[in-house]
Write a protein that holds these residues in place. Structure first.
Motif, PDB file in Angstrom:
ATOM      1  N   TYR A 217     -17.981   8.809 -11.181  1.00 37.56           N
ATOM      2  CA  TYR A 217     -17.634   9.126  -9.797  1.00 37.56           C
ATOM      3  C   TYR A 217     -16.926   7.957  -9.111  1.00 37.56           C
ATOM      4  N   CYS A 218     -17.248   6.743  -9.521  1.00 32.99           N
ATOM      5  CA  CYS A 218     -16.656   5.557  -8.910  1.00 32.99           C
ATOM      6  C   CYS A 218     -15.167   5.448  -9.226  1.00 32.99           C
ATOM      7  N   CYS A 219     -14.792   5.713 -10.456  1.00 32.43           N
ATOM      8  CA  CYS A 219     -13.406   5.523 -10.882  1.00 32.43           C
ATOM      9  C   CYS A 219     -12.410   6.360 -10.076  1.00 32.43           C
ATOM     10  N   PRO A 220     -12.630   7.683  -9.904  1.00 33.19           N
ATOM     11  CA  PRO A 220     -11.686   8.449  -9.071  1.00 33.19           C
ATOM     12  C   PRO A 220     -11.618   7.958  -7.627  1.00 33.19           C
ATOM     13  N   LEU A 221     -12.757   7.482  -7.099  1.00 36.92           N
ATOM     14  CA  LEU A 221     -12.761   6.955  -5.735  1.00 36.92           C
ATOM     15  C   LEU A 221     -11.869   5.719  -5.624  1.00 36.92           C
ATOM     16  N   VAL A 222     -12.022   4.809  -6.594  1.00 35.34           N
ATOM     17  CA  VAL A 222     -11.218   3.589  -6.578  1.00 35.34           C
ATOM     18  C   VAL A 222      -9.732   3.932  -6.662  1.00 35.34           C
ATOM     19  N   ILE A 223      -9.393   4.880  -7.528  1.00 37.86           N
ATOM     20  CA  ILE A 223      -7.998   5.291  -7.664  1.00 37.86           C
ATOM     21  C   ILE A 223      -7.508   5.927  -6.362  1.00 37.86           C
ATOM     22  N   TYR A 224      -8.343   6.744  -5.752  1.00 38.28           N
ATOM     23  CA  TYR A 224      -7.978   7.395  -4.485  1.00 38.28           C
ATOM     24  C   TYR A 224      -7.606   6.358  -3.427  1.00 38.28           C
ATOM     25  N   PHE A 225      -8.465   5.359  -3.260  1.00 39.39           N
ATOM     26  CA  PHE A 225      -8.186   4.331  -2.254  1.00 39.39           C
ATOM     27  C   PHE A 225      -6.975   3.494  -2.648  1.00 39.39           C
ATOM     28  N   ASP A 226      -6.822   3.228  -3.950  1.00 37.75           N
ATOM     29  CA  ASP A 226      -5.687   2.432  -4.412  1.00 37.75           C
ATOM     30  C   ASP A 226      -4.359   3.138  -4.136  1.00 37.75           C
ATOM     31  N   VAL A 227      -4.333   4.447  -4.366  1.00 35.76           N
ATOM     32  CA  VAL A 227      -3.106   5.213  -4.119  1.00 35.76           C
ATOM     33  C   VAL A 227      -2.730   5.155  -2.644  1.00 35.76           C
ATOM     34  N   ASN A 228      -3.715   5.260  -1.770  1.00 30.28           N
ATOM     35  CA  ASN A 228      -3.442   5.184  -0.335  1.00 30.28           C
ATOM     36  C   ASN A 228      -2.780   3.867   0.055  1.00 30.28           C
ATOM     37  N   TYR A 229      -3.190   2.768  -0.624  1.00 28.16           N
ATOM     38  CA  TYR A 229      -2.641   1.450  -0.295  1.00 28.16           C
ATOM     39  C   TYR A 229      -1.342   1.149  -1.041  1.00 28.16           C
ATOM     40  N   GLU A 230      -1.314   1.449  -2.342  1.00 29.66           N
ATOM     41  CA  GLU A 230      -0.227   0.982  -3.197  1.00 29.66           C
ATOM     42  C   GLU A 230       0.857   2.018  -3.464  1.00 29.66           C
ATOM     43  N   MET A 231       0.571   3.296  -3.264  1.00 29.68           N
ATOM     44  CA  MET A 231       1.533   4.350  -3.560  1.00 29.68           C
ATOM     45  C   MET A 231       1.611   5.320  -2.382  1.00 29.68           C
ATOM     46  N   PRO A 232       2.095   4.848  -1.238  1.00 30.29           N
ATOM     47  CA  PRO A 232       2.059   5.664  -0.019  1.00 30.29           C
ATOM     48  C   PRO A 232       2.909   6.932  -0.086  1.00 30.29           C
ATOM     49  N   SER A 233       3.782   7.042  -1.074  1.00 27.22           N
ATOM     50  CA  SER A 233       4.604   8.259  -1.180  1.00 27.22           C
ATOM     51  C   SER A 233       3.818   9.426  -1.777  1.00 27.22           C
ATOM     52  N   PHE A 234       2.614   9.147  -2.300  1.00 24.81           N
ATOM     53  CA  PHE A 234       1.783  10.184  -2.911  1.00 24.81           C
ATOM     54  C   PHE A 234       0.567  10.472  -2.046  1.00 24.81           C
ATOM     55  N   LYS A 235       0.070  11.684  -2.167  1.00 23.14           N
ATOM     56  CA  LYS A 235      -1.176  12.075  -1.525  1.00 23.14           C
ATOM     57  C   LYS A 235      -2.231  12.289  -2.604  1.00 23.14           C
ATOM     58  N   PRO A 236      -3.273  11.441  -2.665  1.00 21.37           N
ATOM     59  CA  PRO A 236      -4.325  11.629  -3.667  1.00 21.37           C
ATOM     60  C   PRO A 236      -5.265  12.762  -3.270  1.00 21.37           C
ATOM     61  N   LYS A 237      -5.739  13.497  -4.259  1.00 19.08           N
ATOM     62  CA  LYS A 237      -6.671  14.601  -4.019  1.00 19.08           C
ATOM     63  C   LYS A 237      -7.769  14.565  -5.061  1.00 19.08           C
ATOM     64  N   LEU A 238      -9.010  14.578  -4.610  1.00 20.03           N
ATOM     65  CA  LEU A 238     -10.158  14.554  -5.514  1.00 20.03           C
ATOM     66  C   LEU A 238     -10.543  15.974  -5.909  1.00 20.03           C
ATOM     67  N   GLY A 239     -10.997  16.119  -7.157  1.00 19.70           N
ATOM     68  CA  GLY A 239     -11.420  17.421  -7.639  1.00 19.70           C
ATOM     69  C   GLY A 239     -12.460  17.287  -8.738  1.00 19.70           C
ATOM     70  N   TYR A 240     -12.940  18.430  -9.221  1.00 19.84           N
ATOM     71  CA  TYR A 240     -13.957  18.457 -10.269  1.00 19.84           C
ATOM     72  C   TYR A 240     -13.523  19.438 -11.357  1.00 19.84           C
ATOM     73  N   TRP A 241     -13.634  18.985 -12.584  1.00 21.51           N
ATOM     74  CA  TRP A 241     -13.310  19.845 -13.731  1.00 21.51           C
ATOM     75  C   TRP A 241     -14.606  20.261 -14.428  1.00 21.51           C
ATOM     76  N   PRO A 242     -14.761  21.512 -14.817  1.00 18.48           N
ATOM     77  CA  PRO A 242     -13.780  22.607 -14.739  1.00 18.48           C
ATOM     78  C   PRO A 242     -13.723  23.305 -13.378  1.00 18.48           C
ATOM     79  N   SER A 243     -14.796  23.162 -12.552  1.00 15.89           N
ATOM     80  CA  SER A 243     -14.806  23.826 -11.251  1.00 15.89           C
ATOM     81  C   SER A 243     -15.822  23.148 -10.348  1.00 15.89           C
TER      82      SER A 243
END
Length: 262
Positions: A217-243
């Motif tokens: 659970y920690c890894c997607p959160l870290v990536i989510y926050f990183d994208v907000n700071y380092e890749m502002p042209s993208f919108k990160p979205k969290l999800g769960y596989w398979p549902s």
């Protein structure tokens, strides 16, 4: 004087009895659940593929995570001094790599002006910590666990800036798994006599599985926050596989365009 590679030459011995289920494996269940830890850690780097598809590479982070799982198995299989240090130092260097790549620039010390300078600060700090770890290896695990409090503080700081309910839900799940994990670790370390008295000295093996779940659970959160700071042209979205509705899920992060502040 026993060799540093010898079985049971480590300064730490966990609550589980040694060589009770195998003549080769010192702590059988800790080693088996170390394999579970390794298997769950194999899922964690999959989230990095999202960023690599967007042009960023984090091979060092993925490799350090996998090595941490392998060295954990080796340590519990042998309880050797070398195994103990490999286990602990692999965690230390994994944290160093993670901090170097993922630590938000907004939290850099004022004297640090760039990511390159922060790399050097992280590297020097980690080398010094590595040398100090040989002084009293029995204390290393306690120090490493304390780093989690700083990670929790950073998560809290980021959650204050974000209203996305999925982010808060994933952070809550991460914290719950971590609380269960650290409770198991402390119980095995401090209440060993009690668990041995009732013939259930397996809480450290639970730690392996629970901390791996927290990392999932920690890894997607870290990536989510990183994208907000380092890749502002993208919108990160969290999800769960398979549902989202499944009781057992693998959390992940996806990238969408255009980016909007959460």
């Amino acid at each position: 004087m026993p060799s540093i590679f010898s079985y049971q030459s480590a300064e730490v011995d966990w609550c589980e009895g040694n060589f009770e289920h195998s003549t080769v494996i010192a702590e059988y269940y800790n080693t088996v659940n170390g394999t579970t830890l390794f298997s769950l850690l194999l899922l964690t780097p999959l989230n990095f593929l999202v960023l690599e598809g967007a042009g960023r590479s984090f091979a060092d982070t993925k490799l350090s995570l996998l090595l941490a799982g392998i060295f954990s198995m080796y340590f519990h299989m042998t309880l050797s001094y070398v195994g103990q240090l490999l286990d602990e130092l692999s965690i230390l260097w994994t944290l160093a790599v993670a901090y170097s790549f993922w630590y938000p620039r907004v939290y850099f010390p004022r004297c640090i002006k760039s990511r390159k300078h922060f790399f050097w600060l992280s590297g020097v700090t980690t080398v010094i910590s590595t040398l100090m770890s040989f002084i009293k290896p029995a204390f290393n695990a306690y120090v490493l666990n304390c780093i989690a409090f700083h990670l929790l503080y950073l998560t809290w700081c980021e959650l204050k800036k974000c209203n996305d309910k999925r982010v808060h839900r994933m952070a809550a799940a991460m914290v719950v798994w971590w609380v269960l994990a650290i409770s198991s670790w402390i119980s095995d370390r401090w209440l060993c006599g009690l668990w041995q008295a009732i013939n259930f000295p397996y809480f450290h093996s639970f730690w392996h599985v629970l901390i791996a779940m927290s990392l999932l659970y920690c890894c997607p959160l870290v990536i989510y926050f990183d994208v907000n700071y380092e890749m502002p042209s993208f919108k990160p979205k969290l999800g769960y596989w398979p549902s989202d509705s499944w009781p057992v899920v693998v959390p992940y992060v996806a990238l969408e365009e255009p980016h909007k502040q959460c």
